[in-house]
Design a protein around this motif. Structure first.
Motif, PDB file in Angstrom:
ATOM      1  N   LYS A 296       0.771  -0.953   0.275  1.00  0.00           N
ATOM      2  CA  LYS A 296      -0.226   0.045  -0.111  1.00  0.00           C
ATOM      3  C   LYS A 296       0.744   1.367  -0.296  1.00  0.00           C
ATOM      4  O   LYS A 296       0.272   2.209  -0.395  1.00  0.00           O
ATOM      5  CB  LYS A 296      -1.017  -0.320   0.938  1.00  0.00           C
ATOM      6  N   VAL A 297       2.484   1.220   0.235  1.00  0.00           N
ATOM      7  CA  VAL A 297       3.110   1.949   0.468  1.00  0.00           C
ATOM      8  C   VAL A 297       3.928   1.977   0.461  1.00  0.00           C
ATOM      9  O   VAL A 297       4.488   0.845   0.180  1.00  0.00           O
ATOM     10  CB  VAL A 297       3.154   2.980   2.110  1.00  0.00           C
ATOM     11  N   ASP A 298       5.459   3.028  -0.509  1.00  0.00           N
ATOM     12  CA  ASP A 298       6.662   2.843  -0.381  1.00  0.00           C
ATOM     13  C   ASP A 298       7.433   2.033   0.699  1.00  0.00           C
ATOM     14  O   ASP A 298       7.549   2.418   1.659  1.00  0.00           O
ATOM     15  CB  ASP A 298       6.595   3.983  -0.944  1.00  0.00           C
ATOM     16  N   ALA A 299       8.014   1.384   0.329  1.00  0.00           N
ATOM     17  CA  ALA A 299       8.531   0.547   1.818  1.00  0.00           C
ATOM     18  C   ALA A 299      10.071  -0.087   0.432  1.00  0.00           C
ATOM     19  O   ALA A 299       9.916  -0.898  -0.348  1.00  0.00           O
ATOM     20  CB  ALA A 299       7.875  -0.375   2.476  1.00  0.00           C
ATOM     21  N   GLN A 300      11.107   0.430   1.574  1.00  0.00           N
ATOM     22  CA  GLN A 300      12.344  -0.739   1.369  1.00  0.00           C
ATOM     23  C   GLN A 300      12.750  -1.242   2.569  1.00  0.00           C
ATOM     24  O   GLN A 300      12.729  -0.937   3.503  1.00  0.00           O
ATOM     25  CB  GLN A 300      13.600   0.729   0.594  1.00  0.00           C
ATOM     26  N   TYR A 301      13.226  -2.560   1.497  1.00  0.00           N
ATOM     27  CA  TYR A 301      14.091  -2.696   3.276  1.00  0.00           C
ATOM     28  C   TYR A 301      15.213  -4.320   1.947  1.00  0.00           C
ATOM     29  O   TYR A 301      14.946  -4.588   1.327  1.00  0.00           O
ATOM     30  CB  TYR A 301      13.305  -3.788   3.750  1.00  0.00           C
ATOM     31  N   ASP A 302      15.518  -4.443   3.171  1.00  0.00           N
ATOM     32  CA  ASP A 302      16.773  -6.015   3.191  1.00  0.00           C
ATOM     33  C   ASP A 302      16.745  -6.742   4.418  1.00  0.00           C
ATOM     34  O   ASP A 302      15.907  -6.324   5.140  1.00  0.00           O
ATOM     35  CB  ASP A 302      18.254  -5.197   2.277  1.00  0.00           C
ATOM     36  N   ASP A 303      17.356  -7.878   4.687  1.00  0.00           N
ATOM     37  CA  ASP A 303      17.414  -8.352   5.735  1.00  0.00           C
ATOM     38  C   ASP A 303      17.948  -7.490   6.944  1.00  0.00           C
ATOM     39  O   ASP A 303      17.698  -7.920   8.111  1.00  0.00           O
ATOM     40  CB  ASP A 303      18.705  -9.502   6.292  1.00  0.00           C
ATOM     41  N   THR A 304      18.537  -6.802   6.287  1.00  0.00           N
ATOM     42  CA  THR A 304      19.227  -5.678   8.279  1.00  0.00           C
ATOM     43  C   THR A 304      17.916  -4.642   8.358  1.00  0.00           C
ATOM     44  O   THR A 304      18.679  -3.777   9.587  1.00  0.00           O
ATOM     45  CB  THR A 304      20.561  -5.475   9.004  1.00  0.00           C
ATOM     46  N   ALA A 305      18.111  -3.966   7.355  1.00  0.00           N
ATOM     47  CA  ALA A 305      17.055  -2.826   8.019  1.00  0.00           C
ATOM     48  C   ALA A 305      15.891  -2.301   6.931  1.00  0.00           C
ATOM     49  O   ALA A 305      15.931  -2.849   5.425  1.00  0.00           O
ATOM     50  CB  ALA A 305      18.442  -1.436   7.146  1.00  0.00           C
TER      51      ALA A 305
ATOM     52  N   ARG B  51      12.475   0.591   5.363  1.00  0.00           N
ATOM     53  CA  ARG B  51      12.346   1.522   5.584  1.00  0.00           C
ATOM     54  C   ARG B  51      10.534   1.814   5.124  1.00  0.00           C
ATOM     55  O   ARG B  51      10.950   1.384   4.231  1.00  0.00           O
ATOM     56  CB  ARG B  51      13.207   3.499   5.108  1.00  0.00           C
ATOM     57  N   VAL B  52       9.634   2.502   5.439  1.00  0.00           N
ATOM     58  CA  VAL B  52       8.573   2.566   5.634  1.00  0.00           C
ATOM     59  C   VAL B  52       8.040   3.839   5.820  1.00  0.00           C
ATOM     60  O   VAL B  52       7.812   4.621   6.127  1.00  0.00           O
ATOM     61  CB  VAL B  52       7.451   1.682   5.893  1.00  0.00           C
ATOM     62  N   ASP B  53       7.335   4.844   4.007  1.00  0.00           N
ATOM     63  CA  ASP B  53       6.797   5.964   4.679  1.00  0.00           C
ATOM     64  C   ASP B  53       5.205   5.845   3.937  1.00  0.00           C
ATOM     65  O   ASP B  53       4.921   5.983   2.940  1.00  0.00           O
ATOM     66  CB  ASP B  53       7.979   6.553   3.310  1.00  0.00           C
ATOM     67  N   PHE B  54       4.444   5.918   5.341  1.00  0.00           N
ATOM     68  CA  PHE B  54       3.302   6.112   5.275  1.00  0.00           C
ATOM     69  C   PHE B  54       2.871   7.774   5.522  1.00  0.00           C
ATOM     70  O   PHE B  54       4.003   8.310   4.908  1.00  0.00           O
ATOM     71  CB  PHE B  54       2.645   5.828   6.864  1.00  0.00           C
ATOM     72  N   GLU B  55       1.834   7.906   4.847  1.00  0.00           N
ATOM     73  CA  GLU B  55       1.559   8.955   4.089  1.00  0.00           C
ATOM     74  C   GLU B  55       0.917   9.709   5.654  1.00  0.00           C
ATOM     75  O   GLU B  55       1.417  11.486   6.057  1.00  0.00           O
ATOM     76  CB  GLU B  55       0.382   8.884   3.808  1.00  0.00           C
ATOM     77  N   ILE B  56       1.326   9.405   7.025  1.00  0.00           N
ATOM     78  CA  ILE B  56       1.355   9.740   8.047  1.00  0.00           C
ATOM     79  C   ILE B  56       2.800  10.168   8.638  1.00  0.00           C
ATOM     80  O   ILE B  56       2.883  10.825   9.773  1.00  0.00           O
ATOM     81  CB  ILE B  56       0.336   9.210   9.088  1.00  0.00           C
ATOM     82  N   GLY B  57       3.385   9.405   8.290  1.00  0.00           N
ATOM     83  CA  GLY B  57       4.819   9.541   9.489  1.00  0.00           C
ATOM     84  C   GLY B  57       5.758   8.726   8.223  1.00  0.00           C
ATOM     85  O   GLY B  57       5.355   8.258   7.334  1.00  0.00           O
ATOM     86  N   GLN B  58       7.080   8.497   8.763  1.00  0.00           N
ATOM     87  CA  GLN B  58       8.007   7.294   8.433  1.00  0.00           C
ATOM     88  C   GLN B  58       8.359   6.030   9.115  1.00  0.00           C
ATOM     89  O   GLN B  58       8.333   6.514  10.962  1.00  0.00           O
ATOM     90  CB  GLN B  58       9.325   8.202   7.639  1.00  0.00           C
ATOM     91  N   ALA B  59       8.730   5.379   8.802  1.00  0.00           N
ATOM     92  CA  ALA B  59       9.109   4.283   9.911  1.00  0.00           C
ATOM     93  C   ALA B  59      10.554   3.773   9.392  1.00  0.00           C
ATOM     94  O   ALA B  59      10.996   3.440   8.343  1.00  0.00           O
ATOM     95  CB  ALA B  59       8.857   3.177  10.387  1.00  0.00           C
ATOM     96  N   GLN B  60      11.719   3.681  10.266  1.00  0.00           N
ATOM     97  CA  GLN B  60      12.954   2.673  10.228  1.00  0.00           C
ATOM     98  C   GLN B  60      12.743   1.503  11.513  1.00  0.00           C
ATOM     99  O   GLN B  60      12.542   1.754  12.391  1.00  0.00           O
ATOM    100  CB  GLN B  60      13.805   4.152  10.177  1.00  0.00           C
TER     101      GLN B  60
END
Length: 94
Positions: A27-36, A38-47
């Motif tokens: 549903k939103v932009d998310a990038q990841y690998d085995d150890t890190a 990042r998710v960009d929600f409309e309401i904020g960001q998560a690392q």
């Protein structure tokens, strides 16, 4: 920018990180690998960061309400995905 951090002790941190990010990426932009991740929600960001003994979360938002909602989304999902770990919630430090 409003920020909060939390962590969850687990030997399955990498698996949960990938599971969470893959789920959110539908549903939103998310990038990841085995150890890190990042998710960009409309309401904020998560690392997210996976370590051998824990999964760490950093939530960010431009406003306090967005931060609270970002924290809630992360917490609700990790509780569901880590149900075998008997996780009842996360302790956040703002």
């Amino acid at each position: 920018m409003h920020t909060a951090q939390s962590s969850f002790q687990t030997k399955n941190a990498s698996r949960y990180l990938q599971q969470l990010c893959k789920h959110f990426s539908h549903k939103v932009d998310a990038q990841y690998d085995d150890t890190a991740g990042r998710v960009d929600f409309e309401i904020g960001q998560a690392q997210l960061a996976a370590f051998p003994d824990r999964l760490e979360f950093v939530a960010r938002s431009d406003d306090p309400d967005g931060l609270q909602r970002t924290k809630s989304v992360l917490e609700d999902h990790i509780i569901r995905f880590a149900f075998r770990e008997n996780l009842s919630g996360l302790s956040w430090s703002d």
